[in-house]
Design an enzyme around this catalytic site. Structure first.
Site, PDB file in Angstrom:
ATOM      1  N   HIS A 242       1.016  -1.145  -0.045  1.00  0.00           N
ATOM      2  CA  HIS A 242       0.020  -0.100  -0.070  1.00  0.00           C
ATOM      3  C   HIS A 242       0.834   1.166  -0.327  1.00  0.00           C
ATOM      4  O   HIS A 242       1.352   1.772   1.077  1.00  0.00           O
ATOM      5  CB  HIS A 242      -0.995  -0.103   1.338  1.00  0.00           C
ATOM      6  CG  HIS A 242      -1.781  -1.292   1.328  1.00  0.00           C
ATOM      7  ND1 HIS A 242      -3.119  -1.594   0.254  1.00  0.00           N
ATOM      8  CD2 HIS A 242      -1.891  -2.305   2.232  1.00  0.00           C
ATOM      9  CE1 HIS A 242      -3.511  -2.684   0.750  1.00  0.00           C
ATOM     10  NE2 HIS A 242      -2.760  -3.218   1.854  1.00  0.00           N
ATOM     11  N   THR A 270       2.265  -7.922  -1.616  1.00  0.00           N
ATOM     12  CA  THR A 270       0.966  -8.394  -1.463  1.00  0.00           C
ATOM     13  C   THR A 270       0.062  -7.235  -1.358  1.00  0.00           C
ATOM     14  O   THR A 270       0.685  -6.180  -0.968  1.00  0.00           O
ATOM     15  CB  THR A 270       0.559  -9.284  -0.161  1.00  0.00           C
ATOM     16  OG1 THR A 270       0.909  -8.648   0.985  1.00  0.00           O
ATOM     17  CG2 THR A 270       1.538 -10.359  -0.324  1.00  0.00           C
ATOM     18  N   GLU A 271      -1.017  -7.043  -1.896  1.00  0.00           N
ATOM     19  CA  GLU A 271      -1.998  -6.011  -1.618  1.00  0.00           C
ATOM     20  C   GLU A 271      -1.322  -4.646  -2.248  1.00  0.00           C
ATOM     21  O   GLU A 271      -1.785  -3.418  -1.669  1.00  0.00           O
ATOM     22  CB  GLU A 271      -2.448  -5.592  -0.180  1.00  0.00           C
ATOM     23  CG  GLU A 271      -2.747  -7.083   0.731  1.00  0.00           C
ATOM     24  CD  GLU A 271      -3.217  -7.003   2.027  1.00  0.00           C
ATOM     25  OE1 GLU A 271      -3.496  -5.726   2.442  1.00  0.00           O
ATOM     26  OE2 GLU A 271      -3.169  -7.823   2.902  1.00  0.00           O
ATOM     27  N   LEU A 272      -1.081  -4.894  -3.465  1.00  0.00           N
ATOM     28  CA  LEU A 272      -0.156  -3.554  -3.939  1.00  0.00           C
ATOM     29  C   LEU A 272      -1.525  -2.712  -4.548  1.00  0.00           C
ATOM     30  O   LEU A 272      -2.226  -2.941  -5.190  1.00  0.00           O
ATOM     31  CB  LEU A 272       0.516  -4.204  -5.033  1.00  0.00           C
ATOM     32  CG  LEU A 272       1.269  -3.137  -5.890  1.00  0.00           C
ATOM     33  CD1 LEU A 272       2.165  -2.204  -5.090  1.00  0.00           C
ATOM     34  CD2 LEU A 272       1.911  -3.745  -7.195  1.00  0.00           C
TER      35      LEU A 272
END
EC number: 3.2.1.8
Length: 381
Positions: A242, A270-272
């Site tokens: 993030h 992850t969760e880019l």
């Protein structure tokens, strides 16, 4: 005449052999990649998170983008403990089953998210009938039952699990969650042990935000080393991506990739997503407990991005993908937290009602221009 005819035939044969050779070379030359998953083939998986909306409706145009450009999926919310076991012993696998079945039917690399997380764990996990904290023995049994049931159900289908999510603070200390209050650091070890028991072939990950922060980096390294010294199986570390236009720095992000990789585990981004909106405060990570009252100055791009902001967005994504490609031997997966801008959680966090543009595909599912630039960049590695 015979000799001339023979020479002519020989020349013709050589010419034909040459043509065949050229033809074979043309056929075997690799075609330029046209999609993200083709561009990163042999380097790392490229994934996207699926909301309940997508899991319930596979016919949406966004799912075409998913199949064309991505080869890995993770559920945004439907596999969290509060969604699956809201009341003790009452497991609801309806949505999780839909997600898993879609992934299996379409040959996606499937990631399970997440088994143990303080934020969306049901209250009964930690309390008895009188509302008092349960004993360490009771909490251990509840963790074991939940993990064995969930991981066991999808054994052989889920390739890797985010076993524990967001347990270390930015200063490297342990988050004072109920898991930690009742079990101390042992809850981490127990969660990984139970997951390995339930599916010995699945990869097991620790996942957290603000992982480029030096304090958190050191805390996670210390935690993982402690698990390894106890013989606990841990295969990877997820660095939630993030990011903003100014934070974190590429240099600090790279330091964390190297530090985590040096532990002998795989690294995943992850969760880019990349927020272009002004942050109420610098480097907020992704602590969903943080909410900020709506202010117009924090929502400046309701009608689209100015050219200069779009250019910064493109350059920032390219800089990060250059970093990922540079270390593709250490990174096994890069996952975007959503498919297109419209379904991103960043539109509502940490300020509700904003319009953000954090992903690689527009709200109408068209690819942003940077997508082709990323594909071309990958061909250089």
């Amino acid at each position: 005449m015979t000799r001339i005819k023979s020479n002519t035939l020989i020349v013709l044969a050589v010419f034909l052999i040459g043509l065949i050779g050229i033809s074979c070379m043309v056929k075997t030359e690799k075609e330029p990649a046209k999609t993200l998953k083709d561009a990163f083939e042999g380097k790392f998986h490229i994934g996207a998170a699926l909301s309940a909306n997508y899991i319930n409706n596979h016919s949406q145009p966004s799912m075409g983008v998913l199949k064309e450009h991505f080869n890995s999926i993770v559920a945004e919310n439907v596999m969290k403990s509060g969604m699956i076991q809201l009341r003790e012993g009452e497991f609801n696998f309806d949505m999780a089953d839909k997600f898993i079945n879609y992934g299996v039917e379409n040959d996606f690399h499937i990631v399970g998210h997440t088994l143990i997380w303080h934020s969306q764990a049901p209250r009964w996990f930690f309390t008895d009938s009188e509302g008092k904290d349960v004993s360490p023995e009771v909490l251990t049994e509840r963790i074991k039952n939940h993990i064995h049931t969930v991981v066991g159900r999808y054994k052989g289908k889920v390739k890797g699990w985010d076993v524990v999510n967001e347990a270390i603070l930015d200063d490297g200390s342990w988050r004072n969650s109920k898991f930690y209050q009742i079990l101390g650091e042992d809850f981490m070890k127990l969660a990984f042990q139970f997951a390995h028991e339930a599916d010995p072939e699945a990869e097991l990950y620790y996942n957290d935000f603000s992982m480029a922060n030096p304090g958190k980096r050191e805390g996670v390294v210390k935690m993982v080393k402690n698990l390894q010294e106890q013989g606990v199986k841990i295969h990877g570390i997820g660095m939630q991506g993030h990011i903003g236009l100014e934070y974190p720095t590429i240099e600090e992000f790279e330091k964390s990739i190297l530090a985590f990789s040096s532990l002998g585990v795989t690294v995943m981004v992850t969760e880019l997503d990349l927020s272009v909106l002004p942050s109420p405060r610098r480097d907020m990570g992704a602590d969903i407990a943080t909410n900020v009252e709506y202010q117009q100055r924090l929502n400046p791009y309701t009608e689209g991005l100015p050219d200069d902001v779009q250019q910064k967005f493109d350059e920032r994504y390219l800089d990060f993908f250059k970093l990922f490609l540079k270390h593709h031997d250490k990174i096994s997966r890069v996952t975007l937290w959503g498919i297109n801008d419209g379904d991103s959680w960043k539109n509502g966090w940490p300020v509700k009602g904003r319009t953000d543009y954090p992903l690689l595909f527009n709200r109408d599912n068209t690819a942003k221009s940077v997508v082709n630039e990323i594909i071309q960049l990958a061909a250089q590695y």
